[in-house]
Design an enzyme around this catalytic site. Structure first.
Site, mmCIF file in Angstrom:
data_model
loop_
_atom_site.group_PDB
_atom_site.id
_atom_site.type_symbol
_atom_site.label_atom_id
_atom_site.label_comp_id
_atom_site.label_asym_id
_atom_site.label_seq_id
_atom_site.Cartn_x
_atom_site.Cartn_y
_atom_site.Cartn_z
ATOM 1 N N HIS A 65 1.834 -27.564 -7.426
ATOM 2 C CA HIS A 65 1.193 -25.926 -7.470
ATOM 3 C C HIS A 65 1.231 -25.321 -6.173
ATOM 4 C CE1 HIS A 65 -0.747 -22.613 -9.816
ATOM 5 N NE2 HIS A 65 -1.404 -22.703 -8.621
ATOM 6 N N CYS A 66 1.901 -24.479 -5.872
ATOM 7 C CA CYS A 66 2.166 -23.676 -4.584
ATOM 8 C C CYS A 66 2.975 -22.570 -4.826
ATOM 9 C CB CYS A 66 2.558 -24.446 -3.746
ATOM 10 S SG CYS A 66 4.254 -25.204 -3.841
ATOM 11 N N HIS A 67 2.672 -21.446 -3.713
ATOM 12 C CA HIS A 67 3.481 -20.147 -3.938
ATOM 13 C C HIS A 67 4.276 -19.866 -2.608
ATOM 14 C CE1 HIS A 67 0.503 -19.638 -7.294
ATOM 15 N NE2 HIS A 67 -0.537 -20.070 -6.222
ATOM 16 N N TYR B 276 -3.430 -7.493 -5.428
ATOM 17 C CA TYR B 276 -3.825 -7.769 -4.048
ATOM 18 C C TYR B 276 -2.413 -7.615 -3.263
ATOM 19 C CZ TYR B 276 -1.973 -12.239 -5.293
ATOM 20 O OH TYR B 276 -1.216 -13.060 -5.629
ATOM 21 N N THR C 272 1.361 -13.603 -8.455
ATOM 22 C CA THR C 272 1.187 -12.432 -9.247
ATOM 23 C C THR C 272 1.538 -11.151 -8.354
ATOM 24 O OG1 THR C 272 -1.293 -12.135 -8.705
ATOM 25 C CG2 THR C 272 -0.494 -13.514 -10.629
ATOM 26 N N ARG D 202 4.510 -18.265 -16.691
ATOM 27 C CA ARG D 202 2.998 -18.522 -16.366
ATOM 28 C C ARG D 202 2.549 -17.163 -16.844
ATOM 29 N NH1 ARG D 202 -0.510 -17.952 -10.937
ATOM 30 N NH2 ARG D 202 -2.169 -19.185 -11.282
ATOM 31 N N TYR E 124 -3.535 -19.857 -17.318
ATOM 32 C CA TYR E 124 -4.503 -19.707 -16.308
ATOM 33 C C TYR E 124 -5.615 -18.936 -16.919
ATOM 34 C CZ TYR E 124 -7.034 -18.884 -11.839
ATOM 35 O OH TYR E 124 -7.701 -18.778 -10.832
ATOM 36 N N HIS F 48 -5.655 -25.758 -13.001
ATOM 37 C CA HIS F 48 -6.916 -25.956 -12.499
ATOM 38 C C HIS F 48 -8.234 -26.522 -13.277
ATOM 39 C CE1 HIS F 48 -4.496 -23.983 -9.881
ATOM 40 N NE2 HIS F 48 -5.087 -22.636 -9.937
ATOM 41 N N ASP G 58 -2.006 -25.619 -4.029
ATOM 42 C CA ASP G 58 -2.009 -24.214 -4.150
ATOM 43 C C ASP G 58 -1.934 -23.306 -2.739
ATOM 44 O OD1 ASP G 58 -2.583 -21.725 -5.769
ATOM 45 O OD2 ASP G 58 -4.919 -21.733 -5.001
#
Length: 297
Positions: free
Chosen positions: A32-34, A50, A78, A125, A158, A182, A252
């Protein structure tokens, strides 16, 4: 340098994480990373909630190697909406060492789904955290689930623990494998054997298509980093020990929307043996499970 100006309150990822004392097994997967942009090359979505700092694929690979991991699962951020170009670029550059989880809309073509699959996407997702979305995507998700189930893709969901009662029946109606981000963000101020977390454990017990990531203690903890997020450990350990074949772990990185502090990724890695205390559990968590879910098709 991005042409976008990051939010004034944005916390950048840790520039010099500590070297973990826990040595992950060879072949371990950060599941899980971006990647964020870079915004100049892969613009952030106009409808984003954001504006982050840049966090490139090269910086992700550097962290992967530094922490001792071999592979990554990159989850669409996102801030990029359903524009998966940054994700696809990273997957193609990884040359088989990364898989992806995309964000898609129901008007996506079969040809585009084929292209995403060829790049390494194996899931989509959906965000059910009410403060992060304008509307909960029930109908859209159901229609997309019916399309991707034939590809053996899964759905990452999520949500927050207090919302599981109203989401429970919908989630259990979906035909695909579900991966919960999570642990559904449990309220760790409540007992690990209390009713709220018991519902999450029931969700996993009665639905063998449900997996969980035991990740992001920095988001879940109330005690915070001073005591090493110890209040999260009983929750993660219970999930790992009850469902050893359906758990994943990830950093993350680069930790979007952290407000209180920026975690040290090396210290997050050092929590793995607290969650999975035996060599056998660590092997399942870090290698066997992510390889089966992401690299078997």
């Amino acid at each position: 340098m991005s042409t976008f100006t990051k939010d004034a309150s944005w916390l950048d990822w840790h520039p010099s994480p500590s070297k973990p004392t826990f040595v992950v097994p060879k072949g371990a997967v950060d599941a899980h990373c971006h990647v964020f942009g870079p915004g100049e090359e892969f613009p952030f979505a106009p409808q984003r909630k954001y504006t982050p700092c840049d966090a490139s694929k090269q910086q992700l690979w550097h962290l992967r190697d530094y922490l001792g991991f071999s592979r990554n699962v990159i989850v669409q951020a996102t801030c990029h909406g359903a524009d998966n170009r940054a994700l696809v670029d990273a997957l193609e550059a990884a040359k088989g060492l990364a898989r992806g989880v995309a964000t898609i809309t129901e008007d996506i073509s079969e040809a585009e789904l084929d292209r995403l699959h060829a790049a390494g996407v194996r899931g989509v997702r959906f965000n059910f955290v009410k403060r992060l979305v304008d509307a909960l995507p029930f109908d859209t998700l159901k229609r997309i689930a019916d399309r991707i189930v034939t590809r053996d893709w899964h759905i990452v969901i999520y949500f927050e623990s207090q919302d599981l009662p109203e989401l429970y029946d919908f989630f259990t109606s979906l035909p695909t494998t579900l991966v919960v981000d999570h642990m559904g963000r449990p309220d760790v101020s409540k007992p690990v054997d209390g009713d709220e977390f018991a519902l999450f454990l029931k969700f996993m017990t009665e639905n063998t298509n449900v997996w969980s990531k035991v990740s992001c203690p920095e988001r879940i903890s109330i005690a915070g980093p001073i005591n090493g997020y110890q209040d999260v450990v009983p929750f993660a350990r219970k999930v790992v020990e009850m469902f050893p074949d359906r758990v994943l772990w990830g950093t993350d990185w680069p930790h979007p929307n952290m407000k209180s502090h920026m975690p040290d990724d090396g210290k997050l890695v050092d929590m793995i043996p607290l969650f999975a205390p035996t060599t056998e559990l660590q092997q399942k968590l870090l290698i066997d499970n992510p390889m089966r879910l992401y690299w078997s098709n």
